[in-house]
Design a protein around this motif. Structure first.
Motif, PDB file in Angstrom:
ATOM      1  N   PHE A 209     -44.801 -65.825  62.609  1.00 58.54           N
ATOM      2  CA  PHE A 209     -45.419 -65.016  61.558  1.00 58.54           C
ATOM      3  C   PHE A 209     -44.989 -63.558  61.681  1.00 58.54           C
ATOM      4  N   MET A 210     -45.129 -63.008  62.896  1.00 57.07           N
ATOM      5  CA  MET A 210     -44.802 -61.584  63.073  1.00 57.07           C
ATOM      6  C   MET A 210     -43.329 -61.321  62.831  1.00 57.07           C
ATOM      7  N   ASN A 211     -42.484 -62.229  63.329  1.00 56.27           N
ATOM      8  CA  ASN A 211     -41.047 -62.056  63.102  1.00 56.27           C
ATOM      9  C   ASN A 211     -40.727 -61.935  61.626  1.00 56.27           C
ATOM     10  N   GLN A 212     -41.269 -62.856  60.823  1.00 58.97           N
ATOM     11  CA  GLN A 212     -40.897 -62.881  59.412  1.00 58.97           C
ATOM     12  C   GLN A 212     -41.635 -61.831  58.606  1.00 58.97           C
ATOM     13  N   TRP A 213     -42.926 -61.688  58.839  1.00 57.45           N
ATOM     14  CA  TRP A 213     -43.729 -60.767  58.040  1.00 57.45           C
ATOM     15  C   TRP A 213     -43.225 -59.334  58.186  1.00 57.45           C
ATOM     16  N   ASN A 214     -42.869 -58.971  59.416  1.00 59.66           N
ATOM     17  CA  ASN A 214     -42.479 -57.589  59.675  1.00 59.66           C
ATOM     18  C   ASN A 214     -40.987 -57.377  59.686  1.00 59.66           C
ATOM     19  N   SER A 215     -40.218 -58.425  59.438  1.00 52.66           N
ATOM     20  CA  SER A 215     -38.788 -58.238  59.620  1.00 52.66           C
ATOM     21  C   SER A 215     -38.239 -57.310  58.540  1.00 52.66           C
ATOM     22  N   TYR A 216     -37.371 -56.437  58.954  1.00 57.56           N
ATOM     23  CA  TYR A 216     -36.880 -55.401  58.053  1.00 57.56           C
ATOM     24  C   TYR A 216     -35.373 -55.450  57.930  1.00 57.56           C
ATOM     25  N   ALA A 248     -48.598 -45.373  46.090  1.00 56.25           N
ATOM     26  CA  ALA A 248     -48.176 -46.784  46.134  1.00 56.25           C
ATOM     27  C   ALA A 248     -47.643 -47.141  47.516  1.00 56.25           C
ATOM     28  N   LEU A 249     -46.920 -46.204  48.111  1.00 55.83           N
ATOM     29  CA  LEU A 249     -46.347 -46.447  49.433  1.00 55.83           C
ATOM     30  C   LEU A 249     -47.447 -46.650  50.479  1.00 55.83           C
ATOM     31  N   TYR A 250     -48.486 -45.782  50.435  1.00 52.24           N
ATOM     32  CA  TYR A 250     -49.600 -45.920  51.384  1.00 52.24           C
ATOM     33  C   TYR A 250     -50.325 -47.240  51.174  1.00 52.24           C
ATOM     34  N   ALA A 251     -50.661 -47.517  49.913  1.00 55.09           N
ATOM     35  CA  ALA A 251     -51.438 -48.732  49.637  1.00 55.09           C
ATOM     36  C   ALA A 251     -50.631 -49.965  50.050  1.00 55.09           C
ATOM     37  N   GLY A 252     -49.340 -49.990  49.714  1.00 49.84           N
ATOM     38  CA  GLY A 252     -48.492 -51.134  50.069  1.00 49.84           C
ATOM     39  C   GLY A 252     -48.387 -51.297  51.573  1.00 49.84           C
ATOM     40  N   SER A 253     -48.203 -50.176  52.275  1.00 56.61           N
ATOM     41  CA  SER A 253     -48.070 -50.227  53.733  1.00 56.61           C
ATOM     42  C   SER A 253     -49.343 -50.759  54.369  1.00 56.61           C
ATOM     43  N   MET A 254     -50.483 -50.243  53.923  1.00 54.92           N
ATOM     44  CA  MET A 254     -51.737 -50.658  54.538  1.00 54.92           C
ATOM     45  C   MET A 254     -52.024 -52.120  54.224  1.00 54.92           C
ATOM     46  N   PHE A 255     -51.696 -52.537  52.986  1.00 51.11           N
ATOM     47  CA  PHE A 255     -51.863 -53.948  52.640  1.00 51.11           C
ATOM     48  C   PHE A 255     -51.027 -54.823  53.580  1.00 51.11           C
ATOM     49  N   SER A 256     -49.777 -54.408  53.795  1.00 50.04           N
ATOM     50  CA  SER A 256     -48.901 -55.223  54.643  1.00 50.04           C
ATOM     51  C   SER A 256     -49.360 -55.219  56.098  1.00 50.04           C
ATOM     52  N   ALA A 257     -50.076 -54.166  56.526  1.00 53.10           N
ATOM     53  CA  ALA A 257     -50.540 -54.108  57.913  1.00 53.10           C
ATOM     54  C   ALA A 257     -51.836 -54.904  58.109  1.00 53.10           C
ATOM     55  N   MET A 258     -52.635 -55.026  57.032  1.00 52.49           N
ATOM     56  CA  MET A 258     -53.945 -55.672  57.158  1.00 52.49           C
ATOM     57  C   MET A 258     -53.837 -57.175  57.376  1.00 52.49           C
TER      58      MET A 258
ATOM     59  N   TYR B 103     -53.144 -53.976  71.482  1.00 48.77           N
ATOM     60  CA  TYR B 103     -52.033 -54.810  71.058  1.00 48.77           C
ATOM     61  C   TYR B 103     -51.658 -54.575  69.600  1.00 48.77           C
ATOM     62  N   LEU B 104     -52.621 -54.017  68.868  1.00 47.65           N
ATOM     63  CA  LEU B 104     -52.517 -53.917  67.416  1.00 47.65           C
ATOM     64  C   LEU B 104     -51.231 -53.289  66.854  1.00 47.65           C
ATOM     65  N   PRO B 105     -50.742 -52.175  67.425  1.00 43.61           N
ATOM     66  CA  PRO B 105     -49.564 -51.545  66.806  1.00 43.61           C
ATOM     67  C   PRO B 105     -48.356 -52.469  66.650  1.00 43.61           C
ATOM     68  N   ILE B 106     -48.197 -53.441  67.543  1.00 41.78           N
ATOM     69  CA  ILE B 106     -47.018 -54.308  67.447  1.00 41.78           C
ATOM     70  C   ILE B 106     -47.129 -55.257  66.257  1.00 41.78           C
ATOM     71  N   THR B 107     -48.359 -55.504  65.789  1.00 45.07           N
ATOM     72  CA  THR B 107     -48.502 -56.396  64.643  1.00 45.07           C
ATOM     73  C   THR B 107     -48.166 -55.687  63.329  1.00 45.07           C
ATOM     74  N   ILE B 108     -48.040 -54.371  63.387  1.00 51.09           N
ATOM     75  CA  ILE B 108     -47.685 -53.609  62.186  1.00 51.09           C
ATOM     76  C   ILE B 108     -46.163 -53.498  62.138  1.00 51.09           C
ATOM     77  N   SER B 109     -45.591 -53.604  60.956  1.00 53.28           N
ATOM     78  CA  SER B 109     -44.132 -53.600  60.872  1.00 53.28           C
ATOM     79  C   SER B 109     -43.569 -52.231  61.248  1.00 53.28           C
ATOM     80  N   ALA B 110     -42.327 -52.238  61.751  1.00 50.04           N
ATOM     81  CA  ALA B 110     -41.674 -50.989  62.131  1.00 50.04           C
ATOM     82  C   ALA B 110     -41.558 -50.050  60.926  1.00 50.04           C
ATOM     83  N   THR B 111     -41.343 -50.626  59.743  1.00 52.73           N
ATOM     84  CA  THR B 111     -41.237 -49.806  58.535  1.00 52.73           C
ATOM     85  C   THR B 111     -42.497 -48.978  58.325  1.00 52.73           C
TER      86      THR B 111
END
Lengths: 282, 290
Positions: A209-216, A248-258, B103-111
């Motif tokens: 999950f982390m690999n794909q969700w956060n992959s850039y 939009a950038l903040y909202a999108g980023s926070m959504f993707s982090a949640m 641990y939380l920061p690693i779950t957030i994307s690098a972007t």
């Protein structure tokens, strides 16, 4: 001072240290959430001089989240990422766990050599091969396809290694007994091994999950067209050389982090178990 | 081991085939491509790519930046991760929550992490400078100052990574038999003494794994450079991996890119071998004392 008082003071000091560290680690995230809840004209107005409103919005609003989906069609990249992630988790867990099952449970010629290749592959970091990997995927005509996003991440040496270590600790008699009762290898795997291996399946799933969700980097190279763009790439388009769409950038980023957060909080117990049982032992 | 009948003897190969095929095509074959592109020129085997690289002053600057950053970031991250792991291993109420937060920061994307830090550390409109002004230290230039930019990246990368390495060390701590601690307590050994003489030597294998994995990931770190500084100001954050990325995708010079990646892999192998040797010597001495 008695022993008990000493112990109490130690515990209180420990909590204080933990709280300070937790605050420092959480701060960027809290600050990002706070920024995403501000209105457009408030975004930069309270930065200087420093006050409470530097940290906390004056007027709370969800407008930037509404705009994100209504105006900027953020749902498409979210769905793309969910699709890519879900497929990777399911196929990835399946392929790596059956391979690990073979490595852990059977003896066969060339086993050690092949397992050596697996270990070698997980010492090769993705960044080092991203560029030649692009050529491979390009020569298979998979650039700009879902397959191109998914296929390279499916076989994962680290995940396979974790599975093997976990399966090795499962007593072979348990599986043998089932075999004597006439169950086939497939049935043994599904009805005996899988229920026992919940922590490691969850750990592997979270890793995929982390690999794909956060992959850039990889989607940046592979997902060229708009309709297969993933979240991390879509976020990049809110900021161009000329203008940045901050709300939009903040909202999108926070959504993707949640989303990973919501998954991680309830599952962290299994994750620690999964790694602890991996044989990366002291 | 489970026994297989003659009829079933190919079953293991069938089970490992899909995963190994994918590993070969998408992990091992790209390495072969890298080797081929860096050593083979128009007329067969050549060292020309490396000769060009070693004459290039940009390469030497990048190598120095890479080394400078890693000499600081690797010990720093592992030290912090170790402290975190010892803290969240404490048997107190609610420790699971702190474990998750660390641990939380690693779950957030690098972007996202890079974006948030870049805005917070903005010299004119960043919250960090606002606070520094407030307490009287005064505003800093952070990513725009050639003496500060690299250390700001070290800060961001450590914020992201320390919790991840903490997890592995924590797993190692959980595997230490509590009887050993009790014995030390009975002997009247203090916390620091116990940590140095019992815990650390027992963590040798975990630490070795963490050192190798951490070194690899930091030597190849380049996303913050790509997203925040672009290698600047004045090349002060232009690490080798960023040069490799630029060569491949901005200058379309694949042989230069392959040659740099190969230099990086050699660098990783040298550093990891050195760490393994140090760690072995250290724990031998520790064991001798105990």
């Amino acid at each position: 001072m008695t022993r008990r008082q000493k112990k109490l003071i130690k515990t209180i000091l420990l909590y204080i240290v933990l709280f300070i560290l937790a605050f420092l680690l959480l701060f960027p995230l809290l600050w990002g959430i706070s920024a995403s809840l501000r209105s457009d004209n408030e975004l930069f107005s309270y930065v200087m001089p420093f006050s409470w409103h530097t940290l906390i919005p004056v007027e709370w609003t969800f407008q930037s989240y509404i705009d994100l989906f209504a105006k900027y069609n953020f749902l498409k990249p979210v769905m793309n990422t969910l699709f890519v992630t879900a497929v990777s988790i399911i196929i990835g867990c399946f392929l790596n766990s059956i391979a690990a099952f073979a490595f852990a449970m059977f003896d066969f010629p060339l086993k050690n050599f092949l397992f050596g290749l697996v270990l070698l592959s997980f010492m090769i970091p993705f960044e080092a091969i991203a560029l030649p990997l692009y050529q491979v995927v390009d020569s298979m005509h998979l650039v700009d396809t879902y397959q191109g996003l998914i296929l390279p991440s499916l076989a994962n040496g680290l995940v396979m290694f974790l599975f093997v270590q976990f399966f090795r600790d499962i007593p072979a008699e348990l599986l043998d007994a089932a075999r004597v009762d006439g169950a086939g290898v497939g049935k043994v795997f599904v009805t005996i091994l899988m229920p026992l291996s919940k922590p490691i399946f969850i750990t592997a799933g979270l890793m995929f999950f982390m690999n794909q969700w956060n992959s850039y980097l990889w989607p940046l190279l592979i997902a060229r067209s708009k309709n297969i763009r993933t979240i991390q790439i879509a976020l990049g388009f809110f900021s161009t050389e000329h203008k940045t769409n901050w709300s939009a950038l903040y909202a999108g980023s926070m959504f993707s982090a949640m989303i990973p957060l919501c998954l991680f909080l309830p599952l962290q117990k299994y994750f620690v178990q999964g790694i602890t049982s991996s044989g990366i032992k002291g | 081991m489970l026994h297989l009948s003659r009829k079933m003897r190919f079953l293991p190969y069938l089970l490992i085939l899909p995963a190994l095929l994918l590993l070969f095509v998408f992990k091992l074959y790209p390495i072969i491509i890298t080797l081929r592109e860096s050593f083979i020129g128009k007329n067969g085997l050549t060292l020309k790519n490396f000769q060009l690289l070693f004459k290039d002053s940009i390469f030497w600057n990048s190598l120095m930046v890479t080394l400078k950053m890693n000499i600081v970031i690797i010990p720093l991250q592992i030290f912090i991760a170790l402290i975190f792991a010892l803290l969240v291993n404490a048997p107190i109420r609610g420790i699971g929550i702190f474990r998750t937060i660390f641990y939380l920061p690693i779950t957030i994307s690098a972007t996202v992490s890079c974006l948030v830090w870049n805005v917070m550390l903005n010299p004119n409109s960043g919250v960090v400078n606002s606070f520094l002004n407030y307490i009287g230290i005064g505003a800093q230039d952070f990513f725009l100052d050639k003496n500060q930019a690299l250390w700001c990246i070290v800060l961001v990368a450590s914020w992201i990574g320390c919790g991840y390495w903490m997890m592995f060390i924590l797993a190692g701590l959980k595997n230490i038999d509590p009887v050993l601690y009790e014995a030390a307590m009975v002997d009247g050994s203090g916390w620091l003494h116990t940590t140095l003489t019992i815990t650390l030597p027992l963590l040798k294998n975990v630490l070795l794994f963490v050192f190798v994995a951490n070194t690899t990931s930091n030597i190849l770190l380049f996303v913050p450079m790509q997203l925040i500084t672009n290698g600047g100001p004045q090349g002060s954050t232009d690490v080798l991996m960023f040069e490799a990325y630029l060569s491949a995708f901005k200058y379309y010079d694949r042989s230069r890119s392959s040659a740099i990646v190969l230099v990086l892999l050699v660098l990783i192998i040298i550093i990891c071998a050195f760490q393994a040797k140090m760690l072995n010597e250290k724990s031998d001495r520790g064991a001798g004392k105990a």
